[in-house]
Design a protein around this motif. Sequence first.
Motif, PDB file in Angstrom:
ATOM      1  N   LYS A 389       1.741  69.851  28.186  1.00 20.61           N
ATOM      2  CA  LYS A 389       2.254  70.403  26.944  1.00 20.61           C
ATOM      3  C   LYS A 389       2.912  71.739  27.288  1.00 20.61           C
ATOM      4  O   LYS A 389       2.259  72.630  27.849  1.00 20.61           O
ATOM      5  N   ASN A 390       4.247  71.834  26.949  1.00 20.21           N
ATOM      6  CA  ASN A 390       5.007  73.039  27.279  1.00 20.21           C
ATOM      7  C   ASN A 390       4.883  73.372  28.772  1.00 20.21           C
ATOM      8  O   ASN A 390       4.745  74.522  29.173  1.00 20.21           O
ATOM      9  N   GLY A 391       4.844  72.283  29.587  1.00 22.74           N
ATOM     10  CA  GLY A 391       4.843  72.454  31.029  1.00 22.74           C
ATOM     11  C   GLY A 391       3.490  72.700  31.655  1.00 22.74           C
ATOM     12  O   GLY A 391       3.397  72.871  32.871  1.00 22.74           O
ATOM     13  N   LYS A 595      19.997  82.719  20.253  1.00 23.78           N
ATOM     14  CA  LYS A 595      19.270  82.177  21.414  1.00 23.78           C
ATOM     15  C   LYS A 595      19.031  80.685  21.220  1.00 23.78           C
ATOM     16  O   LYS A 595      18.572  80.242  20.164  1.00 23.78           O
ATOM     17  N   PHE A 596      19.345  79.915  22.238  1.00 18.77           N
ATOM     18  CA  PHE A 596      19.055  78.476  22.196  1.00 18.77           C
ATOM     19  C   PHE A 596      17.861  78.201  23.116  1.00 18.77           C
ATOM     20  O   PHE A 596      17.530  78.980  23.997  1.00 18.77           O
ATOM     21  N   THR A 597      17.230  77.042  22.905  1.00 18.90           N
ATOM     22  CA  THR A 597      16.070  76.623  23.704  1.00 18.90           C
ATOM     23  C   THR A 597      16.281  75.195  24.177  1.00 18.90           C
ATOM     24  O   THR A 597      16.644  74.312  23.384  1.00 18.90           O
ATOM     25  N   ALA A 598      16.012  74.962  25.474  1.00 20.79           N
ATOM     26  CA  ALA A 598      16.104  73.609  26.051  1.00 20.79           C
ATOM     27  C   ALA A 598      14.723  73.184  26.559  1.00 20.79           C
ATOM     28  O   ALA A 598      13.989  73.986  27.148  1.00 20.79           O
ATOM     29  N   GLN A 599      14.399  71.902  26.344  1.00 22.75           N
ATOM     30  CA  GLN A 599      13.067  71.390  26.731  1.00 22.75           C
ATOM     31  C   GLN A 599      13.110  69.878  26.840  1.00 22.75           C
ATOM     32  O   GLN A 599      13.807  69.202  26.080  1.00 22.75           O
ATOM     33  N   VAL A 600      12.340  69.340  27.786  1.00 28.46           N
ATOM     34  CA  VAL A 600      12.143  67.887  27.883  1.00 28.46           C
ATOM     35  C   VAL A 600      10.860  67.568  27.135  1.00 28.46           C
ATOM     36  O   VAL A 600       9.773  68.007  27.531  1.00 28.46           O
ATOM     37  N   ALA A 601      10.975  66.817  26.066  1.00 21.93           N
ATOM     38  CA  ALA A 601       9.786  66.491  25.257  1.00 21.93           C
ATOM     39  C   ALA A 601       8.929  65.415  25.897  1.00 21.93           C
ATOM     40  O   ALA A 601       7.704  65.414  25.779  1.00 21.93           O
ATOM     41  N   SER A 602       9.547  64.466  26.598  1.00 23.46           N
ATOM     42  CA  SER A 602       8.820  63.398  27.289  1.00 23.46           C
ATOM     43  C   SER A 602       9.673  62.908  28.439  1.00 23.46           C
ATOM     44  O   SER A 602      10.828  62.549  28.250  1.00 23.46           O
ATOM     45  N   GLU A 620       5.708  66.976  28.883  1.00 23.47           N
ATOM     46  CA  GLU A 620       6.580  67.919  28.210  1.00 23.47           C
ATOM     47  C   GLU A 620       6.838  69.078  29.163  1.00 23.47           C
ATOM     48  O   GLU A 620       5.892  69.652  29.716  1.00 23.47           O
ATOM     49  N   SER A 621       8.122  69.398  29.343  1.00 25.26           N
ATOM     50  CA  SER A 621       8.451  70.489  30.257  1.00 25.26           C
ATOM     51  C   SER A 621       8.221  71.830  29.577  1.00 25.26           C
ATOM     52  O   SER A 621       8.037  71.915  28.360  1.00 25.26           O
ATOM     53  N   ALA A 622       8.245  72.865  30.359  1.00 26.56           N
ATOM     54  CA  ALA A 622       8.226  74.208  29.776  1.00 26.56           C
ATOM     55  C   ALA A 622       9.594  74.470  29.140  1.00 26.56           C
ATOM     56  O   ALA A 622      10.629  74.017  29.632  1.00 26.56           O
TER      57      ALA A 622
END
Length: 673
Positions: A389-391, A595-602, A620-622
């Motif tokens: 979760k969140n990396g 500010k934008f945010t990038a993340q891999v959820a699965s 889930e990535s950080a």
Amino acid sequence: MVTDYGFPAYSDVDDGNIVGNVNGTQPGVAPARSFFVYWENPRGGNVGKGICSETTSYYYQWVGLKNNTQWVPVDDLTPEPILVEGQKPSPNTLTTTTWTQGIVDANAAFNLPKQPNNSNEMFATDKNGQPMPAQNADGSIDFKKAKEDQGLDGYFKLVTWPVTKNLNDTGTVNNCNVNPEVYNPMRKGLAGIDDGMSDAKKDENLTAGWTIDTAFYKYDVPRPDDPTITNIQNDTDGSLNASGSVYTGKLDPVVSGECTPSKDDTHPNTVTLFGEDPGNPFKEGQSKSSDDLVKSSDSWGFKLGETVCRVDPKSKQGGSWQIQDTNKQYPSPDPGNKYNGYRRYHAWVTESASGFGLTSFFSNIGTAYFVSNENAPDGKLSVTVPHTKNGILPANSVVTVKGTVSPIYTAWSSGGLGMTDSRMAVSMKQNTVSDWTSLLTTPANTFQRDAAAGTKSSATNPTSGSVLNIVKTTASTWSWTLNIPADKFTGYNGDDETEKYTFQVKMINPLNVPSDPASINRTVDMTPTTLILQRYDVFQVAGKAYKYVNGNTKVPETKGTMVHITWPGKGSTDVAVGDQGSWQATPPEGINQGKFTAQVASDDAESSDPQSGNFQGGNESAAVSHGLEFRPSTSSLPFAGGWPLSVLKILLMLILGLAGFVACLRNRQESRY
């Protein structure tokens, strides 16, 4: 005759007249006139009836048993055989044994001093005519002294060797003019024994003689030493455990152990094996000297066989034995040996050297539990893998394996007689290596036959850190859950194969023989995607996605993995990872700051579940964030990609308008000419 307590004085009275007196004796002393020898042949001396031989002399010797193994001369009586002469043959008028008692009484040899009118007496004297130490003057014999002086066992035998001669030639019709000697045991070397003789020669001479009388003084015929049961055959060692039992897959096992062999090879000790009769179980104390074996004969069990106790230098008792329980010696209605059952055994030794055939007391009890192979566990296994979760992997995360088993062999929680339960063993293997890692094996008494449904238990393996929880669901089925710490899954190097594991469970019967395994293959991916930003302006955001990073080693994320981008106040965008882990997205129109945010959820770590076909989710990535930039270094250059789109549109319209105005002027000028 048993002389342990001595004898009272005795008078023989006939019609009121005393016809004989016998003096009383002390313990260990046989009275005078208590032993006799008389070689009676009713037809002896009757030439007219064709008998041409007679016995008027014989040799005799008292021998005693020593160390319960050998016969020796009684030194205090007859160190050498003694010749007795003068025995009178039966009158030649007798043809039957009727009314011969009086004749025997008058002509037999007794343990009495020699009388003037009868030299036919057994009175032991030395070469000077003096009584031997154990020979009393009145004819009584002191066996107590004879035993103690020579260290004998207290068992005495009077052995005789008759001398047979031909009758003198009488000149009658039946001429007996034959060899003067028919049989003289002394000349044959068969009369008497001495200390220098071999055991075989002693046995030969004693066999050639006639044992006429026996006497005892505090003779304790020792029982043979009890045998022991040390081994009941199985597929491995077979030695009895601390409880005296062994598990075996053989319904006809060989039972073996140790014993004390006879010191006389010609009279060996014999071991007899008994199997317990379930209807009359062995009784406690049958191996104790205080137990009356005869009275408890109904609980001896079924006789399964016997064998000689053989010399074995490796045995603590000096000998060994083995007898097979063929499983055919149990009379109906006993079912015989069967799997999931047991049989108890004990044995004893019978000696033959003394001639009494005494038995030892019973051995220890050996128990055989008959064990078949276990059934394979239920193959419907499931595996649950935790994800980041969140990396970050949540604290105390575990990989969970679940299944059900129905063991054949279960234990009594009450401690009743029966075999222990089978064990369940769970292990795993990273598919890129060959070794299996043991996760947990259930301890004894985990599967209890008399536990109620719903009963729970647990076990922990301190080495692997795995924790097992078990619930009894039905009378013979248990469901189980094994939690494995996430840190036990190491060795991932970016190669997908290093994330593939096989989980295996098997049942192990009490004989330590495993069943066929049940197994499941699963991907165990608990490593989050690592996102790296390479561009972050109002025209484009882009970067790289790596599924494994270790220093300079970077392995791109799988193509198609979705990167979720959240824009400042304007929603979100999902883009797929392309070749070499690259990804990019264009910010929505109108966003020029924030500010934008990038993340891999699965990251699709597990793919589809092999059992259900449903996707189970991934890591889930950080999240990575950055403010959008305008890029002032290129904003002053038209068409450089730095101006806003609206400005570009106005410039384009001005250019197009100017071009049209110029074209109109040229057309008007040409029309004038």
